[in-house]
Design a protein around this motif. Sequence first.
Motif, PDB file in Angstrom:
ATOM      1  N   ALA A  70       0.832  -1.212   0.000  1.00 15.08           N
ATOM      2  CA  ALA A  70       0.000   0.000   0.000  1.00 15.08           C
ATOM      3  C   ALA A  70       0.867   1.263   0.000  1.00 15.08           C
ATOM      4  O   ALA A  70       0.504   2.273  -0.620  1.00 15.08           O
ATOM      5  CB  ALA A  70      -0.939  -0.009   1.200  1.00 15.08           C
ATOM      6  N   ALA A  71       2.027   1.201   0.677  1.00 13.67           N
ATOM      7  CA  ALA A  71       2.923   2.375   0.690  1.00 13.67           C
ATOM      8  C   ALA A  71       3.401   2.679  -0.731  1.00 13.67           C
ATOM      9  O   ALA A  71       3.519   3.846  -1.126  1.00 13.67           O
ATOM     10  CB  ALA A  71       4.110   2.132   1.612  1.00 13.67           C
ATOM     11  N   LYS A  72       3.640   1.626  -1.489  1.00 12.63           N
ATOM     12  CA  LYS A  72       4.061   1.807  -2.877  1.00 12.63           C
ATOM     13  C   LYS A  72       2.937   2.475  -3.686  1.00 12.63           C
ATOM     14  O   LYS A  72       3.180   3.349  -4.529  1.00 12.63           O
ATOM     15  CB  LYS A  72       4.404   0.430  -3.469  1.00 12.63           C
ATOM     16  N   ALA A  73       1.718   2.065  -3.417  1.00 14.99           N
ATOM     17  CA  ALA A  73       0.576   2.713  -4.088  1.00 14.99           C
ATOM     18  C   ALA A  73       0.506   4.194  -3.694  1.00 14.99           C
ATOM     19  O   ALA A  73       0.267   5.055  -4.541  1.00 14.99           O
ATOM     20  CB  ALA A  73      -0.724   1.999  -3.731  1.00 14.99           C
ATOM     21  N   LEU A  74       0.726   4.483  -2.412  1.00 21.34           N
ATOM     22  CA  LEU A  74       0.692   5.899  -1.982  1.00 21.34           C
ATOM     23  C   LEU A  74       1.799   6.702  -2.665  1.00 21.34           C
ATOM     24  O   LEU A  74       1.587   7.868  -3.019  1.00 21.34           O
ATOM     25  CB  LEU A  74       0.825   6.008  -0.456  1.00 21.34           C
ATOM     26  N   ASP A  75       2.969   6.089  -2.845  1.00 24.96           N
ATOM     27  CA  ASP A  75       4.052   6.773  -3.588  1.00 24.96           C
ATOM     28  C   ASP A  75       3.564   7.135  -4.993  1.00 24.96           C
ATOM     29  O   ASP A  75       3.806   8.247  -5.483  1.00 24.96           O
ATOM     30  CB  ASP A  75       5.294   5.875  -3.727  1.00 24.96           C
ATOM     31  N   GLY A  76       2.897   6.181  -5.624  1.00 27.22           N
ATOM     32  CA  GLY A  76       2.380   6.415  -6.976  1.00 27.22           C
ATOM     33  C   GLY A  76       1.303   7.487  -6.992  1.00 27.22           C
ATOM     34  O   GLY A  76       1.229   8.317  -7.904  1.00 27.22           O
ATOM     35  N   MET A  77       0.465   7.469  -5.963  1.00 28.70           N
ATOM     36  CA  MET A  77      -0.632   8.452  -5.899  1.00 28.70           C
ATOM     37  C   MET A  77      -0.110   9.872  -5.715  1.00 28.70           C
ATOM     38  O   MET A  77      -0.567  10.796  -6.393  1.00 28.70           O
ATOM     39  CB  MET A  77      -1.567   8.093  -4.747  1.00 28.70           C
ATOM     40  N   ILE A  78       0.853  10.031  -4.815  1.00 24.89           N
ATOM     41  CA  ILE A  78       1.341  11.400  -4.556  1.00 24.89           C
ATOM     42  C   ILE A  78       2.073  11.928  -5.797  1.00 24.89           C
ATOM     43  O   ILE A  78       1.993  13.123  -6.109  1.00 24.89           O
ATOM     44  CB  ILE A  78       2.184  11.481  -3.251  1.00 24.89           C
ATOM     45  N   ALA A  79       2.707  11.036  -6.542  1.00 25.40           N
ATOM     46  CA  ALA A  79       3.361  11.464  -7.781  1.00 25.40           C
ATOM     47  C   ALA A  79       2.328  11.948  -8.806  1.00 25.40           C
ATOM     48  O   ALA A  79       2.643  12.725  -9.707  1.00 25.40           O
ATOM     49  CB  ALA A  79       4.180  10.314  -8.363  1.00 25.40           C
ATOM     50  N   LEU A  80       1.096  11.496  -8.641  1.00 28.63           N
ATOM     51  CA  LEU A  80       0.012  11.928  -9.543  1.00 28.63           C
ATOM     52  C   LEU A  80      -0.799  13.081  -8.943  1.00 28.63           C
ATOM     53  O   LEU A  80      -1.838  13.454  -9.479  1.00 28.63           O
ATOM     54  CB  LEU A  80      -0.916  10.743  -9.838  1.00 28.63           C
ATOM     55  N   GLY A  81      -0.367  13.603  -7.793  1.00 30.24           N
ATOM     56  CA  GLY A  81      -1.014  14.796  -7.230  1.00 30.24           C
ATOM     57  C   GLY A  81      -1.940  14.563  -6.064  1.00 30.24           C
ATOM     58  O   GLY A  81      -2.545  15.504  -5.547  1.00 30.24           O
ATOM     59  N   THR A  82      -2.072  13.315  -5.608  1.00 30.79           N
ATOM     60  CA  THR A  82      -2.992  13.006  -4.504  1.00 30.79           C
ATOM     61  C   THR A  82      -2.268  13.160  -3.161  1.00 30.79           C
ATOM     62  O   THR A  82      -1.237  12.509  -2.947  1.00 30.79           O
ATOM     63  CB  THR A  82      -3.529  11.567  -4.649  1.00 30.79           C
TER      64      THR A  82
END
Length: 413
Positions: A132-144
Motif C-alpha cells: 500500500a505504501a508503494k501505491a501511496l508513492d504512486g498516488m502522490i506522484a500523480l497529485g494526490t
Amino acid sequence: MNDQRICAVINIGILATPKGLKAKAGTQQGEILSLKNAYLLIEDGFIKELGTGTPDLTGIKADQILDAGGRLVTPGLVDAHTHLVFGGWRAHELQQKLAGVPYLDILAAGGGILNTVGQTRKATENELFNKAAKALDGMIALGTTTVEAKSGYGLDLENELKQLRVAKQLDERHLVDVVSTLMVAHAVPSEYKHNRNAFLDLILNTIIPAVAQENLAAFCDVFCETGVFDVAESKAILLCAQAHGMRSKIHADEIDAIGGSELAGELKAISAEHLIALQDSGIASLKTGGTIACLLPATSFYLGKPYARAQNLIAAGVPVAIASDFNPGSCPSYSLQFCMNLAAYNYRMSSEQVLTSVTLNAAAAIDKAKIIGSLEAGKLADLVIWDAETLDFLFYRFGSNLVKSVVKRGILV
Ligand code: IZC
Ligand code: ZN
C-alpha cells in the motif's frame, strides 16, 4: 523524496482553488478563485497567506522558496474513496470481464472480492504495508495528497483489524494522509455462506465494537447491492456503527438501484458512493440528507457501465465529489487525473466543477474540509504545481501525468 521544507511558493501563473470549509453544491460547485501572478506563504506546514504580486520574503532562506515558473497551482487532490490495503491483484479476471461475465457473477461464484479476501488474509501486516505504501508513492506522484482507505478484505475480526492497523500505520509513516473506513460489510465470506445471520451478528456484536474500541475508523461503509447486503441489513450495520461513533458511507446503486441512495439520505450519510443506477428518488433523498455524492468514473470506465448522473445531481443541489475507487477488482487505477478527464468528457462537468469535486468536496466527503481541500490561510499547505498554465489544460492534455511537483504539509515531495 528529498523532504525539503517550503516556506514560500512564488511566481504562480494561476492559483486556482475552491474556497470555504464545506462542500459546494449547485452553481457554487463551479465557482472557484483564480488568482493571476500569485504567491503562497507557508508556516509549519500550514498556509499563512496568499496574494498576488511579489511577497515580502524577508527571513526566508533561498532553498525554502519554490518558484512555480508561471505554472498553474491547485490544492492537493483528495481521493475520498479507495480500497487501498489489499493482497494480490485480480488481473486473472480481466479476460472473463472482457468476455462479458458480470462483476456480481464473478463474486457469486466465489471470485471477485472473495479472491482478494483470500490473498489479504494470507498476507502479513508488513507485506500489506509495503504494497500500500508503494501505491501511496504512486498516488502522490500523480497529485494526490490525502486518501480514504476502506477495509473489507478481511471479513473477520483478526483480518479487518489487520487491514485497519496497516492503514493507521500508513497515515503515521507516509507523507500522504490516510483516513480509515470500516467496510467489513463488503461481502459475506465463504465460511458464512450458509449462515449470513451469524456473519451479521459478528459484525454488529464483535467487529464494530472492537474497531471503535481501538479507534481505527472514522466511517463505516456497506456494499448495499443485489446479492451482497440488502437495505435492511445495511441500515442495521450503519446504525450500529453510528452508535459507536462512525459516520455512514454507502456503496449505493453501483449496479442495481435497490434503495441504497434512499437509505443514505435517511441516515444522513456523509457520502453515498457510485450512484451509477441512481433514480430520482435517490437524488431527492441525498439532497434532504445533506449527503455528498461521491462519483467514481474510472469504475464506470473499467466495468463498461454507464456514467452517473452528475448533471442531475448538481442541478438538484447535491454536492458532487469524484474519487478513484482504487481496488483490485473494479478499478485497478489510482489516477485521479484520469478520473478528472473522464468526469469532464462523460459527466460533462466544467473544469471548475471537476476541480471542486476532487479537492474541497472530496475533503468534505471525509470530514476534512476544515483543514484541506482549498488553498486558504489556516489550511494545510497541500498543493500541486502543474505542468500547465491554465486549468483547462489539465483536461485538454489527457493521458500523461501533468504534475510538475507536489507540496504536502509544506514539504516538497
Ligand atoms: O474488490 O471488487 N465494488 N467493492 C464494491 C469493490 C467494487 C472492490 C472489489
Ligand atoms: Zn468502493
